[in-house]
Structure formats: C-alpha cells, structure tokens
Design an enzyme around this catalytic site. Structure first.
Site, PDB file in Angstrom:
ATOM      1  N   GLU A 185     -14.136  -5.269  41.691  1.00  0.00           N
ATOM      2  CA  GLU A 185     -14.952  -6.298  42.374  1.00  0.00           C
ATOM      3  C   GLU A 185     -15.371  -7.484  41.510  1.00  0.00           C
ATOM      4  O   GLU A 185     -16.553  -7.826  41.473  1.00  0.00           O
ATOM      5  CB  GLU A 185     -16.202  -5.624  42.965  1.00  0.00           C
ATOM      6  CG  GLU A 185     -15.869  -4.463  43.876  1.00  0.00           C
ATOM      7  CD  GLU A 185     -17.105  -3.705  44.378  1.00  0.00           C
ATOM      8  OE1 GLU A 185     -18.194  -3.912  43.845  1.00  0.00           O
ATOM      9  OE2 GLU A 185     -16.953  -2.915  45.321  1.00  0.00           O
ATOM     10  N   GLU A 188     -10.000   2.799  49.406  1.00  0.00           N
ATOM     11  CA  GLU A 188     -11.293   3.317  49.893  1.00  0.00           C
ATOM     12  C   GLU A 188     -11.401   3.147  51.411  1.00  0.00           C
ATOM     13  O   GLU A 188     -12.444   2.737  51.940  1.00  0.00           O
ATOM     14  CB  GLU A 188     -12.461   2.577  49.224  1.00  0.00           C
ATOM     15  CG  GLU A 188     -12.386   2.542  47.702  1.00  0.00           C
ATOM     16  CD  GLU A 188     -13.565   1.855  47.031  1.00  0.00           C
ATOM     17  OE1 GLU A 188     -14.583   1.598  47.695  1.00  0.00           O
ATOM     18  OE2 GLU A 188     -13.461   1.585  45.829  1.00  0.00           O
TER      19      GLU A 188
HETATM   20  C1  GLA Z   1     -17.468   0.285  46.425  1.00  0.00           C
HETATM   21  C2  GLA Z   1     -17.040   1.004  45.193  1.00  0.00           C
HETATM   22  C3  GLA Z   1     -17.026   2.466  45.441  1.00  0.00           C
HETATM   23  C4  GLA Z   1     -18.264   2.919  46.142  1.00  0.00           C
HETATM   24  C5  GLA Z   1     -18.433   2.220  47.413  1.00  0.00           C
HETATM   25  C6  GLA Z   1     -19.613   2.847  48.096  1.00  0.00           C
HETATM   26  O1  GLA Z   1     -16.479   0.198  47.366  1.00  0.00           O
HETATM   27  O2  GLA Z   1     -15.791   0.622  44.700  1.00  0.00           O
HETATM   28  O3  GLA Z   1     -16.948   3.125  44.233  1.00  0.00           O
HETATM   29  O4  GLA Z   1     -19.395   2.668  45.353  1.00  0.00           O
HETATM   30  O5  GLA Z   1     -18.576   0.850  47.086  1.00  0.00           O
HETATM   31  O6  GLA Z   1     -19.509   4.259  48.101  1.00  0.00           O
END
Ligand code: GLA
Length: 381
Positions: free
Chosen positions: A183, A288
């Site tokens: 990020e 994710e």
């Molecule tokens: C982001 C992070 C993850 C996690 C999510 C919330 O996407 O990359 O590691 O913290 O937020 O679970």
C-alpha cells in the site's frame, strides 16, 4: 424506560431475529452440486487458491477441516506483519532490528506444513501495523527519528532477518511469494506518507525491493501489494518499471491485487485494471479477495436477493480471470481470499465471503467455481 417499552423493544428484537434466521435460503451442499472442491477448479487454470489464516480458525476443527479440504495456499492474516515479528528488547540489545516470529506465527507455519499448504508472506514494508520504535534512535518509544543511512541499514536488517528466521525455523520452503511492500500509492497517483518515506526518501521503495532481491531465495517471488488497484493500475504499472538493478534486471516478480471489492463495484472496470497491470509482464495475484454486499459506506443486509447479486458478481469476475489465464494474457499463480466464512471475516458486516457463518456454501462460492445454475442467476439467464 417503562416496562411496557422494554417489552415491546424485546418483542421487536425477537421478531427481527426470527426473521433473519427464517430468511436464510440453504443452498445444496457442495458435494451434491459438484465432485470438485475449490482447489480443483483453480488447478484447472494453473492456480493455487488460498485463504488468510489465524490461530482462531486453524485451531477449530470445523474451520480447519474446511480450509484443508478446499484450499492449498494461505497467508497469515496478521502474525507476519511488522508489529508482530519485531522484538524491541532484542533490537535494543543488538543495535539493529531483530526478527522473531511469535508463537502464533510458528504454529500457523506448522499447521500449513502438516496440511500441505504453500504460503504467501505478508508483509515487510508498510505504513501501518509497524512499530514506531523501529524508526527512532535506540529503538526507544519516543525521542528523535534516525537518519536515512541508519534507516536503510534497519530496513536491510528487517528484510534479511525475515528470510534468515524462516530458514532457521525450517519453514522457508513453504513460501512461494512475499509481499515486500504494502500500500505505498494513493488513488491520485501520489506516494503515500509513511515514516519509511519521510526518513529515507522516495527511493525507499527501490531499496525495499533491492534488499528483498538480495536476501530472498530464488523460489520466493517478490510482490508489491495494494488495494483499489483498479483505480491505481496506471500508477502501479509505471512504478514497477522503476524497480530495476544496474543491469536492467527486474527486482520484482509480481503485483498483488488485494481485491477488497463490493457488489456495487463494476466488474468490467476491475478487469480493465487487471489488463493494464498484465501489460507490465509481471505475475499478478489476487491476494485478499472479498466481495462485500453493497458499498463501503453502505453495507447491504444479507438477503437472498443481495446474496444472489454477490454470486453473479463472483461468477463474472472469475470468468474474466480464468479466461485471461487460459489465454495466457495474465500470469497468475494463485488467488487468495481474505478468509472463507462471513463469521470470521474482518468485514463481516458486508457478508463478503464464500461460506456463511454456519460454514454453508453461498451463491458466491458457486459463482467462483463457475457453477452458473447455483450462482444466483434466474433459470432463464
Ligand atoms: C489490508 C492488509 C491486510 C489486512 C487487511 C485487513 O488489506 O494488506 O493485511 O490488514 O487490510 O484485514
């Protein structure tokens, strides 16, 4: 409040509760619909399929069994984030960051190995969930920040320390990918503020990949990972081109697309982002995935109608991805869901996962598996 008032509130509560459970439409079990599990479907497209894990789900029989049956890759939800792997007392004593995985992390690696999972590492350089003392003189909780040279040395110690610890523990071979940086970019194309950036400068991103490339075994692919990737695709595609060594060799192997999506998001826009990122020639992984009902500031209730919308969304998204993978337009080794059950999801208010909180299959599961007749479409569609 008067007694009558309390009784009527209680009554309304019970009616709502009864309505919710009576409203659940139970879908046919997976074994009645298909002889495949999730990992069979992904294997047909050359991919692994993963979930995030924590001791909370590996230590319960029902959830552990479900994960072992359906998935073959996993990422620690939290236990490998910087906040969890850096030991302040040992860092002070050693005069450099010392990496020490905690009991949960070690038990999760043991669980993964025992059950034949491969793993993604997550994450090393991030603006969030990172101890502030790693940036300060003498690793103190307050006081001055260190200078650029010292911070680069600490970054190198953190990154090399992760790989060394994994080797020492005997788990390095479990890992096929690692999110080196998480990020770092904003939707407007600017670089996100962080202590790493303030202290080192904008080239902190280059150094992160330079050190990761120096210390990671060849078998581990190095990833840049981000969210809202469909809106950042041009920016990320430009950025990864800068990650080259003096000989022009790429220091990065792949781009991680977090894919924290909502049913209100547009699948076509998302896939256009995927196509832009694919043009970099790097590997791509969805890292994710969850598809929330509604939108960020407007969660929808998990009615049958809304769950059907989610099922169709998942069907179309994965149809698009599988088509691209089969045609060789994207190089995708794995897709990881950020959980598997609504009951354990960090975004549970949006019911974003493939199984509900009773671990029953949702339209979303059959959508991902490309079983259209159970993915929430009308029979005529
Ligand atoms: C982001 C992070 C993850 C996690 C999510 C919330 O996407 O990359 O590691 O913290 O937020 O679970």
């Amino acid at each position: 409040m008067k007694r009558k008032g309390i009784i009527s509130i209680l009554f309304i509560f019970l009616v709502v509760l009864a309505g919710c459970s009576a409203g659940k439409v139970k879908l046919p079990a997976q074994s009645e619909v298909t002889d495949k599990v999730l990992k069979d479907v992904f294997a047909e497209h050359g991919m692994k399929v993963g979930t995030c894990i924590s001791a909370n789900v590996t230590q319960k029989e029902a959830t552990s069994n479900l994960m072992v049956a359906q998935f073959n890759s996993c990422t620690m939800e939290n236990a490998m984030k910087p906040d969890y792997i850096l030991d302040q007392a040992q860092s002070k004593a050693a005069g450099k960051p010392v990496v020490k995985f905690n009991k949960e992390a070690i038990s999760l690696m043991g669980w993964a190995k025992k059950n034949g999972f491969s793993m993604r590492g997550h994450t090393m350089i991030w603006h969030s969930q990172t101890p502030d003392w790693i940036f300060r003189k003498d690793f103190a909780i307050n006081g001055d920040y260190v200078d650029r040279e010292e911070m680069l040395a600490r970054m190198e110690a953190l990154i090399s320390g992760v790989f060394e610890e994994l080797k020492t523990l005997g788990y390095i071979d479990l890992f096929y990918a690692y999110d080196v940086v998480n990020e770092a970019w904003m939707e407007d194309g600017s670089m996100r503020a962080s202590n790493w950036r303030t202290i080192i400068g904008d080239d902190y991103l280059w150094y992160a990949f330079y050190y990761a490339d120096k210390y990671a075994p060849e078998s581990i692919d190095l990833y840049y990972n981000d969210y809202n990737e469909q809106y950042k695709a041009d920016c990320i595609a430009e950025f990864v081109k800068t990650l080259k060594d003096d000989d022009g060799r790429s220091l990065i192997d792949g781009i991680g697309l977090q894919a924290h999506l909502f049913t209100a998001d547009d699948v076509t826009t998302y896939l256009e982002g995927v196509d832009i990122l694919a043009e970099t020639g790097l590997k791509l992984e969805l890292t994710e995935v969850d598809v929330g009902l509604g939108k960020y500031q407007g969660a929808l209730v998990n009615t049958d109608t809304n769950l059907k919308t989610q099922g169709r969304y998942c069907y179309e998204l994965f149809q698009g991805l599988f088509e691209r993978a089969d045609a060789g337009k994207i190089r995708m080794d794995a897709v990881t869901f950020w959980g598997f059950s609504d009951g354990f999801s960090w975004r549970r208010e949006y019911s974003p996962q493939l199984y509900d909180s009773d671990l029953d299959p949702k339209y979303a599961l059959y959508g991902v598996m490309q079983i259209k007749e159970h993915a929430g479409y009308d029979p005529a569609e």
